[in-house]
Design an enzyme around this catalytic site. Structure first.
Site, PDB file in Angstrom:
ATOM      1  N   ALA A  52       0.844  -1.205   0.000  1.00 38.94           N
ATOM      2  CA  ALA A  52       0.000   0.000   0.000  1.00 38.94           C
ATOM      3  C   ALA A  52       0.869   1.241   0.000  1.00 38.94           C
ATOM      4  O   ALA A  52       2.059   1.177   0.309  1.00 38.94           O
ATOM      5  CB  ALA A  52      -0.908   0.006   1.225  1.00 38.94           C
ATOM      6  N   ASN A  53       0.262   2.368  -0.361  1.00 41.60           N
ATOM      7  CA  ASN A  53       0.892   3.664  -0.141  1.00 41.60           C
ATOM      8  C   ASN A  53       0.380   4.206   1.191  1.00 41.60           C
ATOM      9  O   ASN A  53      -0.743   3.904   1.580  1.00 41.60           O
ATOM     10  CB  ASN A  53       0.474   4.658  -1.227  1.00 41.60           C
ATOM     11  CG  ASN A  53       1.097   4.353  -2.572  1.00 41.60           C
ATOM     12  OD1 ASN A  53       1.604   3.269  -2.802  1.00 41.60           O
ATOM     13  ND2 ASN A  53       1.044   5.324  -3.450  1.00 41.60           N
ATOM     14  N   ARG A  54       1.157   5.046   1.827  1.00 40.52           N
ATOM     15  CA  ARG A  54       0.695   5.706   3.045  1.00 40.52           C
ATOM     16  C   ARG A  54      -0.390   6.716   2.710  1.00 40.52           C
ATOM     17  O   ARG A  54      -0.165   7.593   1.885  1.00 40.52           O
ATOM     18  CB  ARG A  54       1.831   6.503   3.653  1.00 40.52           C
ATOM     19  CG  ARG A  54       2.737   5.735   4.513  1.00 40.52           C
ATOM     20  CD  ARG A  54       3.729   6.696   5.147  1.00 40.52           C
ATOM     21  NE  ARG A  54       4.993   6.013   5.355  1.00 40.52           N
ATOM     22  CZ  ARG A  54       5.201   5.150   6.343  1.00 40.52           C
ATOM     23  NH1 ARG A  54       4.242   4.906   7.226  1.00 40.52           N
ATOM     24  NH2 ARG A  54       6.356   4.548   6.462  1.00 40.52           N
TER      25      ARG A  54
END
Ligand code: C5P
Length: 217
Positions: free
Chosen positions: A29-31
């Site tokens: 995931a991306n933050r």
């Protein structure tokens, strides 16, 4: 009416990250907290719009008057966005993962001492660029760009490349991720506006004012 300047408009917002499963217990995931996108959805609804919010996995309450669809992966987000069309405005705030794991495992991958599991990454659809090219492109298409360096240059390039009308560039080199405040630059065909650092709620309200202004022209 001036206090409901988006009355009769449909605003589509994406927010949060996407999760791309590796196995049942792990993901890429991306933050992203989703705060900025949720604040924009809330401000658009308060301005009288019908708002569809397509949200990745976040821990946030649905703003009043907003219709929310929860998704997990980028491919699910792309599908939900297409189903929500047509829209007068799309504000793509989600931090979509660039890749998914092609060989995701159906069971938890074990640490077995025989080396590392090979992950086959495959590119995800670019939802913003897809909308930018589609016949169903909303009349006002707005992307976000989180960058740590060359913020403006990358945003100007991204606006062109993705077929967006505006790019809201945010400098995430500091504590913007998950934080309360944001420093943004609005990149349009006419140039760049630098906004002072402010609450994400205030960014949302100002952006919605700017959107209402653009639609009324
Ligand atoms: O290319 P980058 O991820 O930096 O672009 C950011 C912008 O593109 C954001 O508006 C984001 O929501 C959108 N995006 C998207 N689908 C992707 C990747 C990014 O809609 N797969």
């Amino acid at each position: 009416p001036p206090h409901r300047p988006l009355y009769g408009r449909h605003v589509l917002v994406t927010a949060g990250p996407t999760h791309e499963p590796i196995d049942p217990v792990r993901y890429i995931a991306n933050r992203s907290s989703g705060k900025q996108g949720f604040a924009i959805a809330e401000a658009a609804a308060a301005a009288g719009a019908r708002v569809t919010l397509v949200a990745g996995p976040v821990v946030l309450q649905t703003p009043p008057g907003v219709e929310r669809f929860d998704v997990e992966t980028a491919r699910e987000m792309a599908e939900a966005v297409n189903e929500a069309l047509p829209a007068d405005v799309a504000v793509m705030v989600a931090a979509v993962a660039d890749w998914h794991v092609e060989n995701r495992a159906g069971q938890k991958i074990k640490k077995n001492g025989h080396g590392l599991p090979p992950l086959e990454l495959v590119e995800n659809p670019d939802i913003l660029a897809g909308l930018g090219q589609s016949p169903g492109k909303p009349p006002l298409l707005i992307g976000f760009a989180a960058e740590t360096d060359n913020v403006i240059d990358y945003a100007v390039d991204k606006r062109q490349r993705k077929g967006a009308d505006w790019i809201v560039a945010n400098d995430v080199s500091g504590d913007v991720m998950g934080g309360r405040e944001n420093t943004v630059h609005i990149v349009t065909a006419d140039g760049v506006e630098d906004w002072e650092r402010m609450d994400k709620e205030r960014v949302a309200v100002k952006l919605v004012e700017r959107i209402a202004d653009a639609l009324s022209r």
